[in-house]
Design an enzyme around this catalytic site. Structure first.
Site, mmCIF file in Angstrom:
data_model
loop_
_atom_site.group_PDB
_atom_site.id
_atom_site.type_symbol
_atom_site.label_atom_id
_atom_site.label_comp_id
_atom_site.label_asym_id
_atom_site.label_seq_id
_atom_site.Cartn_x
_atom_site.Cartn_y
_atom_site.Cartn_z
ATOM 1 N N GLY A 14 0.790 -1.229 0.000
ATOM 2 C CA GLY A 14 0.000 0.000 0.000
ATOM 3 C C GLY A 14 0.814 1.266 0.000
ATOM 4 O O GLY A 14 0.259 2.357 -0.184
ATOM 5 N N PRO A 18 9.654 5.978 -3.118
ATOM 6 C CA PRO A 18 10.638 6.306 -4.156
ATOM 7 C C PRO A 18 11.904 5.473 -3.991
ATOM 8 O O PRO A 18 12.429 5.319 -2.884
ATOM 9 C CB PRO A 18 10.901 7.801 -3.923
ATOM 10 C CG PRO A 18 9.629 8.305 -3.305
ATOM 11 C CD PRO A 18 9.181 7.184 -2.416
ATOM 12 N N ALA A 19 12.379 4.925 -5.105
ATOM 13 C CA ALA A 19 13.450 3.932 -5.049
ATOM 14 C C ALA A 19 14.809 4.513 -4.672
ATOM 15 O O ALA A 19 15.683 3.787 -4.203
ATOM 16 C CB ALA A 19 13.562 3.197 -6.376
ATOM 17 N N GLY A 21 16.329 7.570 -2.286
ATOM 18 C CA GLY A 21 16.042 8.618 -1.312
ATOM 19 C C GLY A 21 17.323 9.259 -0.825
ATOM 20 O O GLY A 21 18.425 8.803 -1.146
ATOM 21 N N LEU A 22 17.166 10.298 -0.042
ATOM 22 C CA LEU A 22 18.313 10.983 0.552
ATOM 23 C C LEU A 22 18.481 10.525 1.984
ATOM 24 O O LEU A 22 17.613 10.769 2.835
ATOM 25 C CB LEU A 22 18.109 12.498 0.523
ATOM 26 C CG LEU A 22 19.217 13.323 1.206
ATOM 27 C CD1 LEU A 22 20.524 13.218 0.427
ATOM 28 C CD2 LEU A 22 18.800 14.783 1.355
ATOM 29 N N TYR A 53 19.524 10.622 14.811
ATOM 30 C CA TYR A 53 20.392 11.464 13.987
ATOM 31 C C TYR A 53 20.504 12.890 14.513
ATOM 32 O O TYR A 53 21.399 13.630 14.104
ATOM 33 C CB TYR A 53 19.887 11.517 12.543
ATOM 34 C CG TYR A 53 19.850 10.210 11.803
ATOM 35 C CD1 TYR A 53 20.396 9.039 12.340
ATOM 36 C CD2 TYR A 53 19.248 10.133 10.553
ATOM 37 C CE1 TYR A 53 20.339 7.840 11.649
ATOM 38 C CE2 TYR A 53 19.194 8.936 9.853
ATOM 39 C CZ TYR A 53 19.736 7.794 10.405
ATOM 40 O OH TYR A 53 19.666 6.618 9.714
ATOM 41 N N HIS A 111 14.017 1.555 14.751
ATOM 42 C CA HIS A 111 15.362 1.695 14.210
ATOM 43 C C HIS A 111 16.191 0.426 14.397
ATOM 44 O O HIS A 111 16.907 0.001 13.483
ATOM 45 C CB HIS A 111 16.048 2.896 14.879
ATOM 46 C CG HIS A 111 17.146 3.499 14.091
ATOM 47 N ND1 HIS A 111 17.536 4.804 14.238
ATOM 48 C CD2 HIS A 111 17.956 2.990 13.138
ATOM 49 C CE1 HIS A 111 18.530 5.064 13.404
ATOM 50 N NE2 HIS A 111 18.811 3.978 12.742
#
Length: 282
Positions: A14, A18-19, A21-22, A53, A111
């Site tokens: 679902g 996007p294949a 990424g940043l 991060y 994570h």
């Protein structure tokens, strides 16, 4: 200005991910915000961050500076392994949204697993975050196949991704097969290893010469050419942003894919810590 290039997407339970990424691990301060905004201007539509991060506020600033409609950008963040018990997980998600300046993320991941917190408890809390509208989709990160099976069995909602270390020097065939069987994406972090020796491998150098591409582009193409795999390369260099995204207008041959995949026998894992789970055998 360079025309934006829309990246291919992966359909996973679902979610449309996007294949390319940043990745934003280690990016900090104004430089992080500026890099996120520039990546989005170039056509990136997938940005990955995490509570650990310590840059979610800067990522949020970059998202706002880009000025794109919220629905155009797929935003992932992650809950650190010390905060995945019920109650703590929900509070971590709320804090991440405050820092990002968003009312929801597209994907919230655990994570790392935590042996002190049963997977079943974490999945219940993760589902509560989704039900509260704080995350459109949920998933995990750094879950080997055994823990992934438990997470899938315990989750009341589809899991859309397992974000793991994946690059040509670390075979992840078992985990990728498990993700595909569950309809999930596997999202590769450290997709370029750490550059250097990997990018000098003959199989990669030769493919780069044949296609007129950089070695890094060859490796990223290797990732996205595998069904169900996305990659989130991190860079601090603006010139690399466009390069990393420009991998959708050529294809590697079966022989080239096989030669690069064969490098995985090295079993070269970069991210292995005292709190890491027991990894799958190669």
């Amino acid at each position: 200005m360079t025309e934006p290039v829309e990246a291919a997407t992966i359909q996973a339970n679902g979610a449309s991910i996007p294949a390319i990424g940043l990745g934003t691990w280690t990016l900090r301060g104004r430089a992080c915000a500026d890099l996120v905004a520039e990546a989005l201007a170039l056509g990136y539509r997938h940005v990955d961050t995490a509570a650990m991060y310590e840059n979610e506020a800067e990522v949020g600033a970059g998202l706002r500076a880009a000025g794109l409609p919220r629905g155009d950008v797929f935003v992932t963040t992650k809950v650190w392994y010390t905060d995945i018990a019920p109650g703590a997980l929900e509070r971590s998600a709320e804090a991440s949204l405050r820092r990002l300046g968003l009312d929801h993320v597209d994907l919230l991941l655990i994570h790392w697993p935590n042996p002190a917190v049963p997977v079943e408890h974490s999945m219940r809390a993760l589902g509560a975050v989704r039900e509260a509208g704080m995350a459109r989709h949920i998933g995990v990160s750094n879950f080997p196949t055994g823990l992934l099976r438990r997470a899938l069995a315990a989750s009341a909602h589809p899991l859309v991704a397992n974000q793991v270390e994946h690059h040509p020097r670390l075979a992840q065939d078992k985990l990728l097969a498990a993700c595909r069987a569950a309809g999930m994406a596997m999202v590769s972090y450290c997709p370029l290893h750490r550059g250097g020796a990997l990018l000098d491998e003959p199989a990669i150098r030769q493919a780069a010469r044949r296609h007129g591409r950089s070695p890094a582009q060859i490796v990223l193409r290797w990732h996205v050419q595998q069904p169900g795999v996305a990659a989130i390369p991190r860079t601090t260099r603006r010139d690399r942003l466009a390069e990393n995204l420009a991998v959708f207008d050529f294809a590697l041959s079966d022989a080239e894919m096989a030669a690069i995949s064969a490098l995985g026998r090295a079993g070269d894992r970069l991210c292995d810590y005292a709190f890491s789970p027991q990894w799958d055998e190669a």
